[in-house]
Design a protein around this motif. Structure first.
Motif, PDB file in Angstrom:
ATOM      1  N   HIS A  33      11.603 -32.670 -11.100  1.00 55.42           N
ATOM      2  CA  HIS A  33      11.486 -32.552 -12.556  1.00 55.42           C
ATOM      3  C   HIS A  33      11.738 -31.100 -12.963  1.00 55.42           C
ATOM      4  N   ALA A  34      12.215 -30.935 -14.166  1.00 61.03           N
ATOM      5  CA  ALA A  34      12.473 -29.580 -14.657  1.00 61.03           C
ATOM      6  C   ALA A  34      11.181 -28.808 -14.878  1.00 61.03           C
ATOM      7  N   PHE A  35      10.119 -29.503 -15.239  1.00 58.83           N
ATOM      8  CA  PHE A  35       8.817 -28.877 -15.470  1.00 58.83           C
ATOM      9  C   PHE A  35       7.790 -29.516 -14.552  1.00 58.83           C
ATOM     10  N   PRO A  36       6.824 -28.747 -14.056  1.00 58.10           N
ATOM     11  CA  PRO A  36       5.806 -29.346 -13.193  1.00 58.10           C
ATOM     12  C   PRO A  36       4.984 -30.382 -13.962  1.00 58.10           C
TER      13      PRO A  36
END
Length: 94
Positions: free
Chosen positions: A53-56
């Motif tokens: 994912h691009a963000f946690p």
């Protein structure tokens, strides 16, 4: 494989009937998409960790802990019909 063959093959897999004009238009779009993908292969990603994912993502659910529940009387308090400590519901299967 030329773009027009890709378009016909993908349309066949998707069970789409395309006109020759649609095949040409989609072929041009597919060519643009593949061009952008080629540009991505030129990017230096040395030292960049792969991610899903691009963000946690953080789990926002509460901990699974034992807590007091409702008593049988509390659970049945607003039920329209009860009998022997159970909910009475309309029969839906004959």
């Amino acid at each position: 494989m030329p773009h027009d063959l890709n378009v016909k093959y993908i349309a066949h897999l998707a069970r789409l009937a395309l006109t020759p004009d649609e095949e040409e238009k989609i072929g041009a779009q597919l060519g643009s998409i593949l061009g952008y993908i080629e540009k991505l292969s030129e990017v230096d990603v040395t030292g960049v960790e792969p991610t899903a994912h691009a963000f946690p993502l953080v789990n926002v659910t509460r901990p699974d802990e034992i807590r007091p529940g409702l008593t049988n009387e509390e659970a049945l308090a607003n039920a329209p019909v009860t009998a022997n400590g159970l909910f009475i519901v309309p029969k839906i299967v004959e």
